[in-house]
Design an enzyme around this catalytic site. Sequence first.
Site, PDB file in Angstrom:
ATOM      1  N   HIS A   1      52.571 -40.687  39.061  1.00 39.77           N
ATOM      2  CA  HIS A   1      53.819 -41.435  38.872  1.00 39.77           C
ATOM      3  C   HIS A   1      53.485 -42.854  38.463  1.00 39.77           C
ATOM      4  CE1 HIS A   1      57.819 -43.036  39.644  1.00 39.77           C
ATOM      5  NE2 HIS A   1      58.230 -41.786  39.600  1.00 39.77           N
TER       6      HIS A   1
ATOM      7  N   ASP B   1      58.919 -33.730  41.183  1.00 42.14           N
ATOM      8  CA  ASP B   1      59.041 -32.458  40.457  1.00 42.14           C
ATOM      9  C   ASP B   1      58.132 -31.362  40.988  1.00 42.14           C
ATOM     10  OD1 ASP B   1      61.000 -33.243  38.662  1.00 42.14           O
ATOM     11  OD2 ASP B   1      59.544 -34.285  37.424  1.00 42.14           O
TER      12      ASP B   1
HETATM   13  N1  CMC Z   1      47.263 -35.182  35.844  1.00 37.61           N
HETATM   14  C1  CMC Z   1      46.038 -35.652  35.564  1.00 37.61           C
HETATM   15  N2  CMC Z   1      45.773 -36.953  35.394  1.00 37.61           N
HETATM   16  C2  CMC Z   1      46.774 -37.812  35.510  1.00 37.61           C
HETATM   17  C3  CMC Z   1      48.084 -37.389  35.805  1.00 37.61           C
HETATM   18  C4  CMC Z   1      48.304 -36.016  35.975  1.00 37.61           C
HETATM   19  N3  CMC Z   1      49.510 -35.535  36.239  1.00 37.61           N
HETATM   20  N4  CMC Z   1      48.883 -38.454  35.859  1.00 37.61           N
HETATM   21  C5  CMC Z   1      48.133 -39.514  35.602  1.00 37.61           C
HETATM   22  N5  CMC Z   1      46.845 -39.138  35.396  1.00 37.61           N
HETATM   23  C6  CMC Z   1      45.697 -39.999  35.115  1.00 37.61           C
HETATM   24  C7  CMC Z   1      45.597 -40.310  33.637  1.00 37.61           C
HETATM   25  O1  CMC Z   1      44.822 -39.367  32.953  1.00 37.61           O
HETATM   26  C8  CMC Z   1      44.977 -41.684  33.664  1.00 37.61           C
HETATM   27  O2  CMC Z   1      43.600 -41.520  33.906  1.00 37.61           O
HETATM   28  P1  CMC Z   1      42.552 -42.527  33.232  1.00 37.61           P
HETATM   29  O3  CMC Z   1      42.903 -43.892  33.754  1.00 37.61           O
HETATM   30  O4  CMC Z   1      41.226 -42.041  33.691  1.00 37.61           O
HETATM   31  O5  CMC Z   1      42.755 -42.400  31.760  1.00 37.61           O
HETATM   32  C9  CMC Z   1      45.584 -42.328  34.911  1.00 37.61           C
HETATM   33  O6  CMC Z   1      45.932 -41.242  35.767  1.00 37.61           O
HETATM   34  C10 CMC Z   1      46.818 -43.157  34.630  1.00 37.61           C
HETATM   35  O7  CMC Z   1      47.691 -42.377  33.854  1.00 37.61           O
HETATM   36  P2  CMC Z   1      48.854 -42.986  32.933  1.00 37.61           P
HETATM   37  O8  CMC Z   1      49.219 -41.985  31.897  1.00 37.61           O
HETATM   38  O9  CMC Z   1      48.458 -44.340  32.477  1.00 37.61           O
HETATM   39  O10 CMC Z   1      49.999 -43.136  33.985  1.00 37.61           O
HETATM   40  P3  CMC Z   1      51.526 -43.336  33.619  1.00 37.61           P
HETATM   41  O11 CMC Z   1      52.061 -44.238  34.629  1.00 37.61           O
HETATM   42  O12 CMC Z   1      51.719 -43.702  32.195  1.00 37.61           O
HETATM   43  O13 CMC Z   1      52.081 -41.851  33.770  1.00 37.61           O
HETATM   44  C11 CMC Z   1      53.282 -39.965  34.400  1.00 37.61           C
HETATM   45  C12 CMC Z   1      52.986 -41.430  34.710  1.00 37.61           C
HETATM   46  C13 CMC Z   1      54.353 -39.466  35.345  1.00 37.61           C
HETATM   47  C14 CMC Z   1      53.797 -39.862  32.959  1.00 37.61           C
HETATM   48  C15 CMC Z   1      51.974 -39.155  34.561  1.00 37.61           C
HETATM   49  O14 CMC Z   1      51.509 -39.251  35.896  1.00 37.61           O
HETATM   50  C16 CMC Z   1      52.131 -37.690  34.153  1.00 37.61           C
HETATM   51  O15 CMC Z   1      52.005 -37.377  32.965  1.00 37.61           O
HETATM   52  N6  CMC Z   1      52.405 -36.770  35.137  1.00 37.61           N
HETATM   53  C17 CMC Z   1      52.616 -35.382  34.814  1.00 37.61           C
HETATM   54  C18 CMC Z   1      54.059 -35.169  34.363  1.00 37.61           C
HETATM   55  C19 CMC Z   1      55.028 -35.275  35.520  1.00 37.61           C
HETATM   56  O16 CMC Z   1      54.821 -34.704  36.584  1.00 37.61           O
HETATM   57  N7  CMC Z   1      56.126 -36.001  35.277  1.00 37.61           N
HETATM   58  C20 CMC Z   1      57.161 -36.209  36.274  1.00 37.61           C
HETATM   59  C21 CMC Z   1      57.176 -37.637  36.722  1.00 37.61           C
HETATM   60  S1  CMC Z   1      58.131 -37.947  38.184  1.00 37.61           S
HETATM   61  C22 CMC Z   1      59.726 -37.554  37.811  1.00 37.61           C
HETATM   62  C23 CMC Z   1      60.308 -38.134  36.579  1.00 37.61           C
HETATM   63  O17 CMC Z   1      60.012 -39.227  36.162  1.00 37.61           O
HETATM   64  O18 CMC Z   1      61.160 -37.445  36.032  1.00 37.61           O
END
Ligand code: CMC
Length: 392
Positions: free
Chosen positions: A264, A318
Amino acid sequence: MANMSVCEFRPGLEGIAAAQSSISCVDGQKGILEYRGIRIEELAEKSNFLETAYLLIWGELPTKEELEAFEHEIRYHRRIKYRIQDMMKCFPESGHPMDALQASAAALGLFYARRDLDNPVYIRAAVVRLLAKIPTMVAAFQLMRKGNEPVRPRDDLSYAANFLYMLNEQETDPLAAHIFDICLLLHAEHTMNASTFSARVTASTLTDPYAVVASAVGTLGGPLHGGANEEVIGMLEEIGSVENVRPYLEDCLERKARIMGFGHRVYKVKDPRATILQSLAEKLFEKFGHDKYYDIALEMEHVIEERLGQKGIYPNVDFYSGLVYRKLGIPTDLFTPVFAIARVAGWLAHWKEQLAENRIFRPTQVYNGLHNSHYIPMEKRSLLGKDHQTIY
Ligand code: CMC
């Protein structure tokens, strides 16, 4: 051309405040979520979705009379016009229910076209109509895509029980209806996420509230936002067994694939809503039978904590919601529309808040394109090096 101003570009606007808001607050380090200052755990225990929607939208808990009047209005407005149903009957049954919902929400603007944003009566009517009709439209599309007539809403049923009744064409067990109501409450609002931002941007143009909700529905549908709950179930099915969890996740991590339902932007600990949803899932399994996917989910949480916990990646809202919805008999591709039913409350609260101190959103950009280029005559242009494909 000289750079007129220097501004910082932050991908995803991370850390940039897009609005001042008193609707909800997240402490991502401590795992705290509050609606209007009240902890989500307390609301889940003592309130219900409609009372919480009122709290979010009007800023304070309603009196008994105010709540009764609000609930009464919503019951009365649950039905949708025949022409909306006829329009929905023309939607392709293979289309995603989120697209059907986005189109139907936008269509409400055609049927309630008068826009009077300075009039509290108009604001209230729009709030009531959207909260009342969105569940009816989600259930109607579900039945119509199977070739059936939609079920008329029942005024004698609660908000949650009525939706499940319209969906399943039979009355729902009271515990199931209660748990579904708490799910709606948990999903009702969550600060400045992508769909709420989208709602506020749309609201800032002073367009109608149906367009505000339609744009937010479109934004919610993506797999990085609300669409993740649907993908979680697909992933649990693909994993298939507890033994396969570790190899599956190791493979994902090696490929740097996203694991749905985890991580998140704000929470760096387990999302408090995931904790509540997990306990709701357990209550459902106790009464209606175990789900083997729950064992897989528990093992996933364990492995992810071990492998990614140091990065602050834990289950988000989720992760467990899909297991609850499955047990309630909700089809997988309705999980995100169900999220939208709940989030309408938050979007409307942000719509009202945006209108109260409106300034149209008009951010800037960091231009990194060409300057002083020239028009190239057709005969001198080449396709070489361009990735064009003709679409038939
Ligand atoms: N699985 C594997 N690695 C992850 C994940 C994940 N679900 N989420 C974040 N990371 C890693 C990412 O690879 C990165 O690693 P590194 O720094 O080594 O490159 C680090 O954590 C930071 O990731 P980010 O993409 O910069 O984080 P963000 O704040 O942009 O992303 C997110 C937040 C929700 C988009 C992401 O965690 C994600 O894609 N999660 C999976 C999809 C999901 O479950 N979405 C629902 C979110 S909650 C409800 C909603 O908003 O509707």
